[in-house]
Design a protein around this motif. Structure first.
Motif, PDB file in Angstrom:
ATOM      1  N   LEU A 144       0.867  -1.407  -0.094  1.00 40.45           N
ATOM      2  CA  LEU A 144      -0.015  -0.275  -0.261  1.00 40.45           C
ATOM      3  C   LEU A 144       0.603   1.013   0.122  1.00 40.45           C
ATOM      4  O   LEU A 144       1.831   1.363   1.037  1.00 40.45           O
TER       5      LEU A 144
ATOM      6  N   PHE B 156       0.821   5.679  -0.626  1.00 39.15           N
ATOM      7  CA  PHE B 156       0.048   6.845  -0.656  1.00 39.15           C
ATOM      8  C   PHE B 156       0.964   8.144  -1.033  1.00 39.15           C
ATOM      9  O   PHE B 156       2.138   8.108  -0.599  1.00 39.15           O
TER      10      PHE B 156
ATOM     11  N   SER C  71      -2.929   1.029   8.730  1.00 36.35           N
ATOM     12  CA  SER C  71      -3.102   0.684   7.769  1.00 36.35           C
ATOM     13  C   SER C  71      -3.398  -0.298   7.446  1.00 36.35           C
ATOM     14  O   SER C  71      -3.910  -1.134   5.972  1.00 36.35           O
TER      15      SER C  71
ATOM     16  N   ASN D 130      -6.545  -1.321   7.929  1.00 35.57           N
ATOM     17  CA  ASN D 130      -7.758  -0.914   7.210  1.00 35.57           C
ATOM     18  C   ASN D 130      -7.854  -1.539   5.687  1.00 35.57           C
ATOM     19  O   ASN D 130      -8.690  -1.143   4.653  1.00 35.57           O
ATOM     20  N   CYS D 131      -7.489  -2.371   5.133  1.00 34.63           N
ATOM     21  CA  CYS D 131      -6.927  -2.896   4.434  1.00 34.63           C
ATOM     22  C   CYS D 131      -8.063  -3.850   4.863  1.00 34.63           C
ATOM     23  O   CYS D 131      -8.909  -4.570   3.556  1.00 34.63           O
TER      24      CYS D 131
ATOM     25  N   TYR E  65      -9.399   0.471   2.952  1.00 32.87           N
ATOM     26  CA  TYR E  65      -7.546   1.200   1.960  1.00 32.87           C
ATOM     27  C   TYR E  65      -8.229   0.062   1.195  1.00 32.87           C
ATOM     28  O   TYR E  65      -8.013  -0.561   1.316  1.00 32.87           O
ATOM     29  N   THR E  66      -8.205   0.719  -0.357  1.00 29.66           N
ATOM     30  CA  THR E  66      -7.095  -0.774  -1.847  1.00 29.66           C
ATOM     31  C   THR E  66      -5.797  -0.547  -1.876  1.00 29.66           C
ATOM     32  O   THR E  66      -5.523   0.192  -2.144  1.00 29.66           O
ATOM     33  N   PRO E  67      -5.304  -2.168  -1.024  1.00 33.98           N
ATOM     34  CA  PRO E  67      -3.690  -2.077  -1.655  1.00 33.98           C
ATOM     35  C   PRO E  67      -3.751  -2.050  -3.141  1.00 33.98           C
ATOM     36  O   PRO E  67      -4.834  -2.759  -3.538  1.00 33.98           O
TER      37      PRO E  67
ATOM     38  N   HIS F 234     -10.306  -6.230  -3.624  1.00 37.40           N
ATOM     39  CA  HIS F 234     -10.986  -4.853  -2.990  1.00 37.40           C
ATOM     40  C   HIS F 234     -12.060  -5.632  -2.276  1.00 37.40           C
ATOM     41  O   HIS F 234     -12.258  -6.188  -2.753  1.00 37.40           O
TER      42      HIS F 234
END
Length: 267
Positions: free
Chosen positions: A17, A19, A50, A53-54, A59-61, A75
Motif C-alpha cells: 500500500l 500513498f 493501515s 484499513n486494508c 483502503y485499497t492496496p 478489494h
C-alpha cells in the motif's frame, strides 16, 4: 486448558500500500486462524492501522489479496466486509456521543435488520395479530444487545449519553457496538490506548472472554507489550511497513530483529 485453534479464517497475501510515493506497507503476508487472538505490533508509523484499513475495506492496496472464509478479494468495501462478519473498533472512538449506550449498540445491529423501512414504519401498534416480522426482529435485536450490555457490565449506563461516560467506559461501549454486529472476526485498534491500569485490566478480561465465550477471532493492535505477550496466541511484527517477525509471543520475544526495532527501544 489450551483452547482449540481452528483453520485459517483470514489470509493476507503480499499486501502493498502506497500513498503517493510513500510506502505504508510492503509485501505483507500473514494469516489468522479461527478462534485465536492474533496481535499486530510495531513502533509508531509501522503500518499497523493501515493493515487493518486494508482488511476492513477502508483502503485499497495496490498489490496483494485478502482471503476471508475461503473467498479471495482484491478489494471489498467496508459494508461488504461487515456483512461477511468482520467488525472493528477504532483508535478514535466511532460512537454517536449524543446517543445513549443502548442506542449506540442498537446501531451495531443495523446489518441484522431484514424488514424494510415500510414494514418498520407501519408496525401493528396493538399486537392484534401477534408480533409481526418487524416487531419480532426488534425484540430479537434488543435482546441480543441487552445480552452484550450485561456481558460488558454496563447495565447501570444503558440510558446514559455516551459523551457523559468516562473514557474507559466509552471504549467498552465501542467494543459493545462492534460485538452487537455478531462478528466472526473482530479487529481491535488499540483498545487500551489512554487507559489507566485498572481499565486496561478490565479490557484485557473482556477481550479474553469475548474470544472464549463468543468464540470470536480477534486481530489486535496494541502498544502495551505486556498485554500483547499475555493474551496473544500469535504475534506479527511490522516496522516501517515491512514484516520483521511472526510467531508465538515467545518466538517474537527472542527475535533479534524485533528486539532491535521495537523491544529494545521501549521507554
Amino acid at each position: 486448558m489450551s483452547k482449540q485453534i481452528g483453520d485459517v479464517i483470514l489470509d493476507v497475501q503480499n499486501i502493498s500500500l502506497s500513498f503517493g510515493g510513500v510506502k505504508a506497507l510492503t509485501d505483507i503476508s500473514f494469516d489468522v486462524r479461527e478462534h485465536e487472538i492474533r496481535s499486530i505490533i510495531g513502533p509508531n508509523g509501522a503500518g499497523k492501522s493501515s493493515m487493518l484499513n486494508c482488511i476492513n475495506g477502508v483502503y485499497t492496496p495496490q498489490q496483494g489479496s485478502i482471503t476471508f472464509k475461503g473467498q479471495t478479494f482484491k478489494h471489498m468495501n467496508s459494508r461488504q466486509v461487515a456483512e461477511m462478519g468482520v467488525a472493528r473498533t477504532f483508535q478514535n472512538l466511532a460512537l454517536f456521543k449524543g446517543m445513549s449506550v443502548l442506542d449506540n449498540m442498537m446501531a451495531g445491529r443495523n446489518l441484522h435488520i431484514k424488514s424494510n423501512i415500510f414494514a418498520q414504519a407501519f408496525r401493528n401498534p396493538f399486537g392484534i395479530f401477534g408480533l409481526g416480522g418487524a416487531e419480532k426482529e426488534e425484540v430479537h435485536n434488543r435482546a441480543y444487545v441487552e445480552h452484550i450490555i450485561d456481558f460488558l457490565e454496563i447495565q447501570a449506563h444503558r440510558k446514559t449519553p455516551v459523551a457523559q461516560l468516562p473514557y474507559g467506559l466509552q471504549k467498552r461501549v465501542d467494543l459493545g457496538r462492534a460485538l452487537s454486529m455478531q462478528p466472526s472476526v473482530l479487529l481491535l485498534d488499540e483498545p487500551m490506548a489512554g487507559m489507566n491500569l485498572e481499565e486496561k485490566q478490565d479490557m484485557c478480561r473482556f477481550i479474553l472472554d469475548v474470544n472464549d465465550e463468543f468464540g470470536t477471532t480477534i486481530v489486535l493492535i496494541e502498544h502495551d507489550m505486556g498485554v500483547v505477550m499475555d493474551i496473544s496466541d500469535r504475534v506479527v511484527v511490522l516496522d516501517y511497513g515491512k514484516k520483521i517477525g511472526d510467531g508465538t509471543p515467545d518466538e517474537v520475544r527472542t527475535n533479534q530483529d524485533v528486539i532491535n526495532a521495537y523491544l529494545g527501544t521501549s521507554h
